[in-house]
Design an enzyme around this catalytic site. Structure first.
Site, PDB file in Angstrom:
ATOM      1  N   GLY A 156       0.844  -1.350  -0.041  1.00  7.49           N
ATOM      2  CA  GLY A 156       0.046   0.081  -0.135  1.00  7.49           C
ATOM      3  C   GLY A 156       0.772   1.295   0.066  1.00  7.49           C
ATOM      4  O   GLY A 156       0.290   2.276   0.151  1.00  7.49           O
TER       5      GLY A 156
ATOM      6  N   TRP B 147       2.571   2.897  -2.340  1.00  2.08           N
ATOM      7  CA  TRP B 147       2.181   3.623  -3.478  1.00  2.08           C
ATOM      8  C   TRP B 147       0.852   4.329  -3.333  1.00  2.08           C
ATOM      9  O   TRP B 147       0.668   5.439  -3.982  1.00  2.08           O
ATOM     10  CB  TRP B 147       2.502   3.062  -5.001  1.00  2.08           C
ATOM     11  CG  TRP B 147       3.991   2.881  -5.208  1.00  2.08           C
ATOM     12  CD1 TRP B 147       5.015   2.704  -4.463  1.00  2.08           C
ATOM     13  CD2 TRP B 147       4.344   2.870  -6.646  1.00  2.08           C
ATOM     14  NE1 TRP B 147       6.144   2.676  -5.119  1.00  2.08           N
ATOM     15  CE2 TRP B 147       5.958   2.742  -6.566  1.00  2.08           C
ATOM     16  CE3 TRP B 147       3.627   2.929  -7.852  1.00  2.08           C
ATOM     17  CZ2 TRP B 147       6.567   2.832  -7.624  1.00  2.08           C
ATOM     18  CZ3 TRP B 147       4.687   3.098  -8.942  1.00  2.08           C
ATOM     19  CH2 TRP B 147       6.136   2.952  -8.803  1.00  2.08           C
TER      20      TRP B 147
ATOM     21  N   ASP C  64      -4.429  -5.934  -6.338  1.00  2.00           N
ATOM     22  CA  ASP C  64      -3.201  -6.695  -6.146  1.00  2.00           C
ATOM     23  C   ASP C  64      -4.077  -8.134  -5.733  1.00  2.00           C
ATOM     24  O   ASP C  64      -4.988  -8.259  -5.341  1.00  2.00           O
ATOM     25  CB  ASP C  64      -2.217  -6.300  -4.762  1.00  2.00           C
ATOM     26  CG  ASP C  64      -0.829  -6.891  -4.897  1.00  2.00           C
ATOM     27  OD1 ASP C  64      -0.068  -6.032  -5.158  1.00  2.00           O
ATOM     28  OD2 ASP C  64      -0.995  -8.097  -4.328  1.00  2.00           O
TER      29      ASP C  64
ATOM     30  N   ASP D 142       4.140  -0.798  -9.581  1.00  2.00           N
ATOM     31  CA  ASP D 142       5.387  -1.445  -9.118  1.00  2.00           C
ATOM     32  C   ASP D 142       5.293  -2.876  -8.690  1.00  2.00           C
ATOM     33  O   ASP D 142       5.837  -3.617  -8.112  1.00  2.00           O
ATOM     34  CB  ASP D 142       5.421  -0.743  -7.568  1.00  2.00           C
ATOM     35  CG  ASP D 142       7.072  -0.816  -7.164  1.00  2.00           C
ATOM     36  OD1 ASP D 142       7.927  -0.776  -8.007  1.00  2.00           O
ATOM     37  OD2 ASP D 142       7.192  -1.158  -5.951  1.00  2.00           O
TER      38      ASP D 142
ATOM     39  N   LYS E 253       7.437  -0.431 -13.118  1.00  2.00           N
ATOM     40  CA  LYS E 253       8.802  -0.962 -12.714  1.00  2.00           C
ATOM     41  C   LYS E 253       9.086  -2.123 -13.810  1.00  2.00           C
ATOM     42  O   LYS E 253       8.162  -2.887 -14.545  1.00  2.00           O
ATOM     43  CB  LYS E 253       8.722  -1.979 -11.474  1.00  2.00           C
ATOM     44  CG  LYS E 253      10.052  -2.468 -11.289  1.00  2.00           C
ATOM     45  CD  LYS E 253      10.269  -2.944  -9.818  1.00  2.00           C
ATOM     46  CE  LYS E 253       9.190  -3.931  -9.422  1.00  2.00           C
ATOM     47  NZ  LYS E 253       9.056  -4.246  -7.713  1.00  2.00           N
TER      48      LYS E 253
END
Length: 257
Positions: free
Chosen positions: A63, A65, A83, A124, A164
């Site tokens: 959490g 970001w 997620d 990410d 990423k």
């Protein structure tokens, strides 16, 4: 001998983790992960998120970001996080548990949006790793392509995207594919990234009204895979192998001497 080596590596990782200044800074500032500073540094350099934006955080656990996204979007903004792992609640964030590459999960997310366009996508995300760098890099690259193929069509014109990626084969193809969809594309390594890490971030700004590719069904994954096949690095993943090991990705070939 082997057990001793594992213990030594574990102690080294623990000591480096404990001394990590970004980890200590994140803890003192109330962020759930040190990676929060990676997004903050991307924001400082590129101004990706604006007050009032609707933001999608892909691969949001734990959490960190999402916390940054809430701060940057402000009271008028909206943050959705997705997620495989559930996150502890964060005020101002709507969390969805699921696989972003799964059709049913995508439909749930689209239902939450209810036609509202996204202004910024931050990711990410990292797949389950095998410990074999070439394979892990290929799996990660494939995951990035799948995320882009789903999320870019719901990103508003002029919107931003940051994800990423791991250094290695195929990155240049991803950059080229991104340039067909954004006016500005750049790779960026935040100071908060570990020196030993092979990660970098692909930062894309100002999404174009329409892809520069003439094909209306343009797929970033297919573009990147075709590039890798042309270079002799991979072939398309064998479906039976993907089902057996539970992973999807590009099938690697060793580079010829």
């Amino acid at each position: 001998m082997r057990a001793g080596g594992v213990v030594t590596m574990s102690k080294r990782w623990y000591n480096e983790h404990r001394r990590d200044p970004w980890r200590r800074k994140a803890k003192s500032s109330g962020y759930r992960s040190r990676s929060a500073y990676k997004l903050l540094q991307c924001q400082e350099k590129f101004n990706l998120i604006r007050n009032g934006d609707t933001i999608l955080d892909v691969g949001c656990h734990p959490g960190g970001w999402s916390q940054v996204a809430v701060e940057l979007g402000g009271e008028e903004g909206r943050v959705l996080g997705i997620d495989l792992k559930p996150c502890e609640p964060i005020q101002g964030v709507e969390f969805l548990v699921g696989d972003i590459t799964n059709l049913q999960t995508q439909e749930k997310l689209l239902g939450l949006l209810d036609g509202q366009p996204i202004n910024s996508i931050v990711s990410d995300i990292s797949p389950g790793l095998t410990g074999q760098y070439e394979m892990d890099q290929a799996i990660s690259l494939d995951l990035v392509c799948l995320v882009m193929d789903f999320s870019l069509p719901i990103l508003n014109k002029g919107g931003s995207f940051v994800t990423k990626v791991f250094q290695g084969r195929g990155i240049e193809a991803v950059v080229e594919a991104a340039k067909l969809n954004f006016s500005k594309v750049q790779r960026f390594s935040p100071v908060a990234s570990r020196n030993s890490s092979s990660e970098t971030y692909l930062v894309c700004k100002n999404k174009l009204p329409k892809t520069r590719d003439s094909d209306d069904n343009f797929s970033i994954r297919e573009f990147v895979e075709a590039s890798l096949v042309e270079e002799g690095f991979v072939t398309g993943a064998d479906e039976s192998e993907s089902e057996e090991d539970g992973k999807k990705g590009f099938t690697l070939h060793r580079a010829r001497d």
